[in-house]
Each structure stands twice: as structure tokens, then as C-alpha cells.
Design an enzyme around this catalytic site. Sequence first.
Site, PDB file in Angstrom:
ATOM      1  N   SER A  25      -2.981   2.036  -7.980  1.00  0.00           N
ATOM      2  CA  SER A  25      -4.076   1.096  -8.124  1.00  0.00           C
ATOM      3  C   SER A  25      -4.772   0.756  -6.802  1.00  0.00           C
ATOM      4  O   SER A  25      -5.888   0.255  -6.825  1.00  0.00           O
ATOM      5  CB  SER A  25      -3.563  -0.206  -8.746  1.00  0.00           C
ATOM      6  N   SER A  62       1.632   2.436  -6.554  1.00  0.00           N
ATOM      7  CA  SER A  62       0.232   2.160  -6.198  1.00  0.00           C
ATOM      8  C   SER A  62      -0.120   2.191  -4.721  1.00  0.00           C
ATOM      9  O   SER A  62      -1.300   2.102  -4.377  1.00  0.00           O
ATOM     10  CB  SER A  62      -0.193   0.820  -6.766  1.00  0.00           C
ATOM     11  N   LYS A 116      -6.502  -5.394   0.187  1.00  0.00           N
ATOM     12  CA  LYS A 116      -6.603  -5.152  -1.252  1.00  0.00           C
ATOM     13  C   LYS A 116      -6.997  -6.453  -1.952  1.00  0.00           C
ATOM     14  O   LYS A 116      -6.496  -7.528  -1.586  1.00  0.00           O
ATOM     15  CB  LYS A 116      -5.259  -4.635  -1.787  1.00  0.00           C
TER      16      LYS A 116
HETATM   17  N1  GLN Z   1       0.337   3.346 -12.138  1.00  0.00           N
HETATM   18  C1  GLN Z   1       1.364   2.386 -12.412  1.00  0.00           C
HETATM   19  C2  GLN Z   1       0.848   1.420 -13.452  1.00  0.00           C
HETATM   20  O1  GLN Z   1      -0.193   1.626 -13.947  1.00  0.00           O
HETATM   21  C3  GLN Z   1       1.753   1.658 -11.158  1.00  0.00           C
HETATM   22  C4  GLN Z   1       0.731   0.706 -10.696  1.00  0.00           C
HETATM   23  C5  GLN Z   1       1.149  -0.050  -9.474  1.00  0.00           C
HETATM   24  O2  GLN Z   1       2.017   0.389  -8.720  1.00  0.00           O
HETATM   25  N2  GLN Z   1       0.548  -1.209  -9.299  1.00  0.00           N
HETATM   26  O3  GLN Z   1       1.464   0.457 -13.777  1.00  0.00           O
END
Ligand code: GLN
Length: 485
Positions: free
Chosen positions: A151, A175, A76
Amino acid sequence: MFEKTITELSAALRAGEFSSVELTQAYLDRIKQFDGDLNSYITVDAEGALATAAEADKRIQAGETGPLIGIPIAQKDIFCTDGVKTSCGSRMLDNFIAPYDATVITRMKQAGMVMLGKTNMDEFAMGSSNETSWYGPVKNPWDLERVPGGSSGGSAASVAARLAVASTGTDTGGSIRQPAALCGITGLKPTYGRISRFGMIAFASSLDQAGTMTRSAEDSALLLQAMAGFDPADSTSADEPVPDYSATLNDDLTGLKIGLPKEYFGEGLDPEMEKTINAAVDEYKKMGAEVVEISLPNTHLAVPTYYVVAPAECSSNLSRFDGVRFGHRCEDPKDLEDLYKRSRGEGFGDEVKRRILMGAYVLSAGYYDAYYLQAQKIRHLISDDFTRAFKEVDVIMGPTTPDAPFKLGEKASDPVSMYLSDIYTIAVNLAGLPGVSIPVEPVNGLPAGLQIIGNYFAEAKLLNVAHRYQQQTDWHRAIPEGYDV
Ligand code: GLN
């Protein structure tokens, strides 16, 4: 070779069926063929990958036996990589080349893994659809009109389409698990502190955790083995022994106590999703598990609590991107204030700005007590819900997401509906617990995930429970149409 698990690839490499250079080249060719549509990679490092693969081949010839030597992986783009761009999905870091490796990267290099490239992601890991990336959205290989989740959307899509054997992700509120569910792969978010955060660009430091995105629990065990463990460079990494995660994969599940939280099966859950989750739980009953209904009464407070805590921490973490030391700098600043304002204004996208504003607001004098302090108290109540539940049950199960992958653009202009797609994953981060999502029977032809939540440092148990299901079913082997191997 695209169908083989890590264990199988590792055996094939050692038997000389093909070399790591050949395997790596095959993956690079496949990325070229398919990633134009998918957009799962931000950077592909063909030269670096082939050089590492050649070294891996030498190590194998010299008789080294580590299971990850010569295996291609996608990282990532939130992990700093020495000499290879680390963008975090943002224009702010489009020009950033880190001078060092994150601990996760170092450990994988030591294990002999070959980094194919860096995967696309929501900007600074803020999002659930991969649509906030400066590099454009990632498409879901199961349906190119749908989102892969976020994400870690690029990491999930690349593994689902067989453009990487495995990948890494990070999970602040879902995410890893949410995109794993939406792309039909296995995503593990370990206990907070299990894996070092050193060199992983911070979003919300008390919630962020790195983990694995793989096709199977068996592969996840091998990756976790390399990633987990204490790191003196991260004061929040846990000084807990690391068990042999592969050793207990086949443990018998007779008498396993599964808790089903009634709050995870109520309003808002797609009835088709509910059916597929119940069918998966039935599979566990056949293996001798017992099911009990439990309650996590503060579940409805998880999303609002998270959207105070996470933005508060992000507004502080992201203050370092000021156009001075690294990242985007505006042209011809008039003075220091103009430099800050325009560099940040141009470098960050809308969602990141929204979070910074929310965070600065809830931390400001006069609002701190009303919002931030209150959220910290509720965070405790949410953890206590789980502590109580784990006195009664071994694992908790439920859906990873309320519904199947949604259409690109469908939730992009409605932040609240986007935030609610993490309704079942967020509480796990607030409590710091481990969770895994595994593919179950699809809903209307689209991937669905079963979430399994464990007690602190129960990763071996989670992988055991996930693996036994994958021994009984084939959902984790399904390949999206058009990506056949
Ligand atoms: N969707 C959540 C956010 O927008 C979690 C994102 C994540 O786990 N990095 O913060």
C-alpha cells in the site's frame, strides 16, 4: 543534489554548498514537474516545508550536527500530522486534519527533517497496487502503465523518481517491502514494536509496523535511528535498547549463515525472478557467506491466515469511522442508523468494505471458533517455523515478490490474485519479524527485490547484510528513464 545520499546531503548542507531552503525548493520544483503523471503525493505542503527548512538552516548555522537536519522527506498519508490533512487514501478522511502528530512525525521533526508532503497509498493501507486509493492510482516511474505496488506505493514511487530523498511506509502484510521491490528501492519493515504506532491510523494492530523507504541501507539506518524506540503512548512499543544502526553497516559477512526456504522457490515464482535472486545470493557467497536450504513448512497457510486475522482487526479498528466524531458524514441523515449506514457506505471504497464484511463474519458468534481462533493457532505455527529456522541460520533470503510489477488493472478485479502478490512477505508480519527488500538485477528491465528476513530486533544485522551488497553492486543507484537528475 538529487543523487546524493542522506550522509552526502548532510555534509553538503554543513559545508554551505546549498541551504536546506534551496534543497527543499529544488525537490518541490521536481515534484511539480513530475508528479502530475506519477500521482505519488496526496498533499504537498510547500509552505510548511520551506518554513521548516528555514528553521533547519538556523540549526545548522548554530552548529547542530544531527545527520537528518534539513533533509526533505515524504510521509505516508497514514501518519497523523498536526495541521496538514491526513486522508489514509480514503474519501472517509478527505476532510480530516489531525490535531496532533504521530510519534514518528514528532521524532522526525525533532531530528530536523523537512516534510515535503503526504504520499498516496491504498485506502486504509489495504491493497498491493495502490489502485484502491480514493485519490487515484500511483504510477510506477519505471513504466507508467504498471503499478508501483502497495500500500505504500506513493512513498516508493516518490523515492524511486527522486521526488523525495526518503520516505516512510507502513507494512501490515508487505506494504513496505513489496512496493520497494517493485520500484527498485530499499524498504525496511522492522520488528513489531520497534517503532511506535501512536498516531498511525490502525489497519490491523497486531501486524502494523512503520518503517523506512530509502535508496540505500545506509540511509535507512539513519532514518531508523530517529524513528525507533520505546514510546509510552503505544503500549505495544518495545522497551528494548536501540543500537547504533550505522556503526555495524560494514561488518564482515564471512561465515554468515543464509537460509533459503525451499517454499519460496517453488511453484508460482517467475523463473526470471528466481534467476536474479540466485545471482544475488551468489554475490553473498563471494563475500564468504554460507547458504543452507531450510524449510518453512507452513508458508502456504500464511495468506489465508492473514486474510482472517487482518480483516478481523480492521473491522474492529474501522468501526470508529461512523460519521459522528470525524471523517465523512452523509447529507441530511434521517436518523442515527441512516447516518451510520450512508456515511460509511459513501466514505469507504469496495476493498475496505470487503475487508470489513469478512472481518465481521469471521468474528461473529458461530464462526469465531471455525475461522478466527483457528487462524490464531496457525499464526503460532507460522512463527514457530521461523523460530526453528533461526536456530540454524542468521538470516533468511528469498524473493520479495513472485514477479515484476504488473500492469495497472491487471489484478484489480481479482482480489485473490492480488492477495497472492504478498505471498513471501505476509508470514513475516504474522510472526512479527523484521524484513528488508533491496533492489537486485532487474527482470526484463523492471525492478526486482531480494527479501532478507532477520530474527527479532536484528535490524542492525539486516542493514549490515543489505549494505554490504550495495557496496558490491549498483542496482540501488539505478534511476528510471526520464527521471534523470
Ligand atoms: N497487501 C496486503 C493487504 O492488502 C498488505 C497491505 C499492507 O501491508 N498494509 O492487506
